[in-house]
Design a protein around this motif. Structure first.
Motif, mmCIF file in Angstrom:
data_model
loop_
_atom_site.group_PDB
_atom_site.id
_atom_site.type_symbol
_atom_site.label_atom_id
_atom_site.label_comp_id
_atom_site.label_asym_id
_atom_site.label_seq_id
_atom_site.Cartn_x
_atom_site.Cartn_y
_atom_site.Cartn_z
ATOM 1 N N ARG A 1 0.836 -1.203 0.000
ATOM 2 C CA ARG A 1 0.000 0.000 0.000
ATOM 3 C C ARG A 1 0.878 1.263 0.000
ATOM 4 O O ARG A 1 0.666 2.174 -0.790
ATOM 5 C CB ARG A 1 -0.924 -0.022 1.216
ATOM 6 N N GLU B 1 -7.372 1.479 -3.054
ATOM 7 C CA GLU B 1 -8.788 1.141 -3.240
ATOM 8 C C GLU B 1 -9.359 1.851 -4.474
ATOM 9 O O GLU B 1 -10.148 1.276 -5.220
ATOM 10 C CB GLU B 1 -9.594 1.515 -1.994
ATOM 11 N N GLN B 2 -8.942 3.092 -4.668
ATOM 12 C CA GLN B 2 -9.390 3.841 -5.842
ATOM 13 C C GLN B 2 -8.810 3.228 -7.115
ATOM 14 O O GLN B 2 -9.486 3.159 -8.146
ATOM 15 C CB GLN B 2 -8.989 5.309 -5.716
ATOM 16 N N PHE C 1 -15.377 -5.118 -2.736
ATOM 17 C CA PHE C 1 -14.338 -4.632 -1.838
ATOM 18 C C PHE C 1 -14.766 -4.686 -0.376
ATOM 19 O O PHE C 1 -14.082 -4.169 0.492
ATOM 20 C CB PHE C 1 -13.888 -3.242 -2.275
ATOM 21 N N SER D 1 -17.474 2.706 2.995
ATOM 22 C CA SER D 1 -16.204 3.278 2.527
ATOM 23 C C SER D 1 -16.194 3.399 1.019
ATOM 24 O O SER D 1 -15.654 4.358 0.465
ATOM 25 C CB SER D 1 -15.023 2.414 2.977
ATOM 26 N N MET D 2 -16.793 2.431 0.338
ATOM 27 C CA MET D 2 -16.854 2.481 -1.121
ATOM 28 C C MET D 2 -17.675 3.683 -1.579
ATOM 29 O O MET D 2 -17.286 4.389 -2.513
ATOM 30 C CB MET D 2 -17.442 1.185 -1.684
#
Length: 145
Positions: free
Chosen positions: A23, A40-41, A63, A68-69
């Motif tokens: 990450r 994540e993006q 995900f 959060s999404m």
């Protein structure tokens, strides 16, 4: 009481440590290319380039974190990377599409990520990756029971 748990040999810890390192590395690469792009993006952009128009709820399921999404998608829409629109067949659903800008970011980062993978994985064989995928998939499946 004896302490028999060895953190350095805990698979969960090793996976966690590796995910955090990957990450950080991804964010450094994105930043070096002038982007504030979170992993994540990136995953969302990859999915949308491959499957434009997939639903917001499918992305949340993929995900495993719908709230959060939703926030990530709003943020990406504000940056002009994606477009969210109502599904013409079901107004309760939203479809998500990459914009021209989102596709450009995808193309840039796909190249950067490919080069970084070559660097990082140069000592690993195709068989290593097949074995790793088999093992990690098995651990995932067993954890879902």
């Amino acid at each position: 009481m004896s302490d028999t748990f060895d953190l350095e040999n805990s698979y969960a810890y090793l996976i966690y440590r590796t995910v955090r390192a990957l990450r950080r590395q991804f964010m450094r690469l994105a930043s070096a290319n002038g982007l504030e792009l979170f992993p994540e993006q990136w995953f969302v952009l990859v999915r949308l380039v491959k499957q434009p128009g997939c639903s917001q709820s499918d992305l949340g399921r993929d995900f495993d974190d719908r709230p959060s999404m939703a926030r990530a998608l709003r943020n990406m829409e504000e940056k002009g990377w994606i477009k969210i629109q109502a599904d013409p067949e079901d107004r309760r659903k939203n479809q998500v599409y990459p914009t021209k800008k989102g596709i450009e970011i995808y193309q840039l980062m796909a190249s950067v990520v490919t080069e970084e993978r070559k660097r990082m994985f140069k000592k690993l064989s195709t068989q290593d990756f097949k074995t790793f995928k088999r093992i990690i998939d098995q651990i995932y499946e067993e954890s879902m029971d």
